[in-house]
Design an enzyme around this catalytic site. Structure first.
Site, mmCIF file in Angstrom:
data_model
loop_
_atom_site.group_PDB
_atom_site.id
_atom_site.type_symbol
_atom_site.label_atom_id
_atom_site.label_comp_id
_atom_site.label_asym_id
_atom_site.label_seq_id
_atom_site.Cartn_x
_atom_site.Cartn_y
_atom_site.Cartn_z
ATOM 1 N N ASP A 160 0.805 -1.223 0.000
ATOM 2 C CA ASP A 160 0.000 0.000 0.000
ATOM 3 C C ASP A 160 0.840 1.277 0.000
ATOM 4 O OD1 ASP A 160 0.929 0.140 2.650
ATOM 5 O OD2 ASP A 160 -0.847 -0.880 3.404
ATOM 6 N N ASP B 44 -5.400 -0.952 3.799
ATOM 7 C CA ASP B 44 -4.239 -1.447 4.546
ATOM 8 C C ASP B 44 -3.941 -2.853 4.064
ATOM 9 O OD1 ASP B 44 -2.227 -1.634 6.520
ATOM 10 O OD2 ASP B 44 -3.617 -2.626 7.901
ATOM 11 N N THR B 45 -2.667 -3.153 3.821
ATOM 12 C CA THR B 45 -2.264 -4.501 3.416
ATOM 13 C C THR B 45 -1.343 -5.093 4.482
ATOM 14 O OG1 THR B 45 -0.338 -3.665 2.171
ATOM 15 C CG2 THR B 45 -2.407 -3.923 0.953
ATOM 16 N N GLU C 209 1.781 -6.469 6.561
ATOM 17 C CA GLU C 209 3.130 -5.900 6.620
ATOM 18 C C GLU C 209 4.187 -6.819 6.015
ATOM 19 O OE1 GLU C 209 3.604 -2.959 7.369
ATOM 20 O OE2 GLU C 209 1.853 -2.370 8.540
ATOM 21 N N ARG D 104 1.225 7.051 0.337
ATOM 22 C CA ARG D 104 0.481 6.063 1.137
ATOM 23 C C ARG D 104 -0.942 6.012 0.592
ATOM 24 N NH1 ARG D 104 -2.111 2.750 3.332
ATOM 25 N NH2 ARG D 104 -1.838 1.817 5.402
ATOM 26 N N ARG E 201 4.209 11.804 4.154
ATOM 27 C CA ARG E 201 3.854 11.018 2.973
ATOM 28 C C ARG E 201 2.603 11.584 2.306
ATOM 29 N NH1 ARG E 201 3.542 5.103 5.625
ATOM 30 N NH2 ARG E 201 2.025 6.291 6.869
#
EC number: 3.1.-.-
Length: 296
Positions: free
Chosen positions: A79, A98-99, A101, A93, A144
């Protein structure tokens, strides 16, 4: 007798005139009321049409995309990517997803993390890359960029959600333009039990549970073999001895890790910096928090 007849005639005429007057009055009254009623109906119709037009305009405004062209530098994980934006290299970002980690400091590699990273890399390298910003802040506390990412006009976020490689997360107003659509995409993958949704309890409100054991083992093997390359050997010449001394002065090797005082010293050995999985990685040297320390 004539007087009686004349009186009767006068009375009859009076009644007739009164009736006519009453009818004319009602007629005038009706004529006055009819246009008013017609006007009220027309106003209501116009109001309805105006409301419909406003709703349509809002819908068009919502669907309107202001896309910004960027150049891909590299994909970081599932992501996050790095792009050239306004002449500078920026970390992006992905908004609202959310993916698992893969490169977070002090964190293990999570199931489907590598799959998400690989798929994201494939997508952003497959065509024209563009960003869309929402109404709120364009950057997070780490500096970001926060954006929706598109390749050839198609949403990368939606693809990752539909394929079960991401969850809807980090929902903060007013950056929620596509939240309804993203939730539909997520539910679609969830119903089909794709990837992250194939394991009960793996996805939580806070992230993902579990680590990939095979990946952890592979990292350990890579780190234990690293110190062998830095072990001092019997000097064959004065120049070789000098090089060994310089390395020892700039870094310390202990238990499979390498410690450098700063990025200047680290780049003497690793010119392009190191990823978070590398023994020499230190979070204090990763100023943009992209899991890569001392990159140029």
């Amino acid at each position: 007798m004539k007087k009686v007849l004349l009186g009767f005639a006068a009375f009859t005429l009076s009644l007739s005139l009164a009736a006519c007057s009453s009818n004319d009055s009602e007629k005038v009254s009706t004529e006055k009321e009819t246009p008013q009623a017609s006007t009220d109906v027309e106003k209501k119709t116009e109001q309805k049409e105006s409301t419909k037009e406003k709703t349509a305009d809002k819908s068009k405004e919502k669907d309107k995309k202001e896309l910004v062209d960027v150049t891909l530098d590299r994909a970081v994980d599932g992501d996050t990517i790095k792009v050239t934006y306004n002449g500078n290299v920026d970390t992006v970002r992905y908004l609202l997803i959310d993916t698992p980690e893969t490169k977070k400091p002090n964190s293990c590699v999570q199931p489907y993390g590598e799959d998400a990273s690989k798929r994201n890399k494939e997508l952003v390298n497959s065509g024209k890359l563009q960003l869309e910003f929402d109404k709120g802040d364009r950057r997070d506390k780490y500096g970001r960029l926060l954006a929706y990412v598109y390749v050839d006009g198609k949403s990368v976020q939606e693809t990752l959600l539909k394929e079960g490689l991401a969850r809807v997360a980090y929902v903060y107003e007013p950056n929620t333009k596509y939240i309804d659509q993203f939730k539909k995409d997520e539910q679609e993958a969830k119903s089909e039990k794709l990837s992250i949704w194939s394991k009960n309890g793996y996805v939580t409100d806070r992230g993902f549970n579990g680590c990939v054991k095979e990946k952890t083992t592979a990292v350990k093997k890579a780190t234990t073999s690293k110190p062998a390359a830095t072990q001092p050997t019997t000097p064959k010449a004065s120049s070789e001895t000098s090089t060994t001394t310089e390395k020892e002065a700039s870094s310390e090797t202990t238990g499979g890790t390498e410690t450098f005082k700063n990025c200047t010293e680290l780049r003497k050995k690793y010119p392009n910096g190191v990823p978070s999985s590398h023994p020499a990685y230190q979070s204090k040297m990763d100023r943009d928090h992209d899991n890569y320390a001392c990159e140029r």
